[in-house]
Motif scaffolding. Structure first.
Motif, PDB file in Angstrom:
ATOM      1  N   HIS A 148      39.528  48.554  40.522  1.00 60.65           N
ATOM      2  CA  HIS A 148      38.484  49.466  39.377  1.00 60.65           C
ATOM      3  C   HIS A 148      38.111  50.895  41.104  1.00 60.65           C
ATOM      4  N   GLU A 157      35.348  44.601  42.765  1.00 61.98           N
ATOM      5  CA  GLU A 157      36.199  44.296  41.940  1.00 61.98           C
ATOM      6  C   GLU A 157      37.287  45.750  42.123  1.00 61.98           C
ATOM      7  N   HIS A 207      34.153  54.005  32.800  1.00 63.84           N
ATOM      8  CA  HIS A 207      34.954  54.139  32.129  1.00 63.84           C
ATOM      9  C   HIS A 207      34.694  55.555  31.691  1.00 63.84           C
ATOM     10  N   ASP A 236      41.048  51.532  36.203  1.00 59.87           N
ATOM     11  CA  ASP A 236      41.580  50.301  36.266  1.00 59.87           C
ATOM     12  C   ASP A 236      42.819  49.485  36.582  1.00 59.87           C
TER      13      ASP A 236
HETATM   14 ZN   LIG Z   1      36.962  49.314  36.099  1.00 55.82          ZN
END
Ligand SMILES: [Zn+2]
Length: 247
Positions: A191, A188, A125, A132
């Motif tokens: 993401h 995730e 990030h 996200d």
């Molecule tokens: Zn993330």
């Protein structure tokens, strides 16, 4: 060669039209500074709010993807985008203090933190290339970033299906894939990374001396990062990701 030019060329190359000029790869890597790679300032990162701040090329591609998804009645909502080094440092050190105050040994506290959070200076990030995302205009669960919401009858499963089919057309790839053999961060499904910028950034990032970065930035607890710990973190948490983002 400036980086924007490189990004354009790599996008073209991604479409199968190879147009790389006579430049060594090392020349390209010099387009990223240490500070850009660790989230301490990047002139290409723009945005007015937390969820809108990202690399300008990421934003342009995201807008195109959002518009295409909206045509299929899938509405993309960003919940997290660029995160600065300073913000990640606050998160990490807050947890470190809390866990060690609760009686955990420093090494155990660090291992517990990195189940879900990155060490400052190592978050994707920081690059402004990673976002996200969840699905908007559907009933929103209390804690949105959970894999179960993206599967089965979960509220975001239509988004997940759409992204599986179309995200790559816009340059976006899942980073922490659902692969039982993958180590490092857990799955995730929210993401995504904008590959035309994040791939060259990762290549440059691999040249950083992480131990030196942690020491220079005086990260709380970093005196407990052994060589073995850093080497494992690098190979698992940073590099054991979707192979499509590796080279
Ligand atoms: Zn993330």
């Amino acid at each position: 060669m400036n980086r924007n030019k490189f990004i354009k060329i790599s996008s073209i190359a991604g479409l199968g039209i190879v147009a790389l000029p006579q430049l060594s790869f090392t020349d390209m890597l010099q387009d990223f500074t240490r500070d850009q790679l660790i989230g301490k300032g990047n002139p290409d990162i723009e945005g007015a709010s937390y969820t809108q701040t990202m690399h300008k090329e990421t934003k342009a591609a995201l807008e195109k993807m959002k518009a295409a998804a909206a045509k299929d009645a899938i509405y993309i909502e960003v919940v997290s985008a660029y995160r600065s080094f300073q913000r990640q440092k606050e998160i990490f050190e807050g947890k470190y203090t809390r866990f060690t105050n609760q009686g955990l040994a420093p090494e155990d506290a660090i291992n517990k933190i990195i189940e879900y959070s990155t060490i400052p200076g190592t978050s994707r990030h920081h690059w402004g290339t990673d976002i996200d995302i969840i699905q908007a205009k559907v009933p929103k669960p209390e804690s949105v970033l959970q894999p179960k919401h993206f599967h089965g009858n979960g509220p975001f499963c239509k988004l997940k299906d759409w992204l599986t089919e179309h995200a790559a057309d816009f340059g976006f790839y899942e980073v922490y894939t659902d692969n039982a053999n993958r180590k490092g961060f857990k799955y995730e499904p929210w993401h995504f990374s904008y590959a035309p910028v994040s791939k060259p950034m990762l290549q440059a990032y691999k040249k950083l001396n992480l131990k030196q970065v942690f020491t220079e930035e005086k990260i709380k607890g970093s005196e407990h990062f052994t060589e073995a710990f850093i080497s494992k973190y690098r190979s698992e948490n940073i590099l054991d990701i979707n192979p499509k983002l590796l080279s």
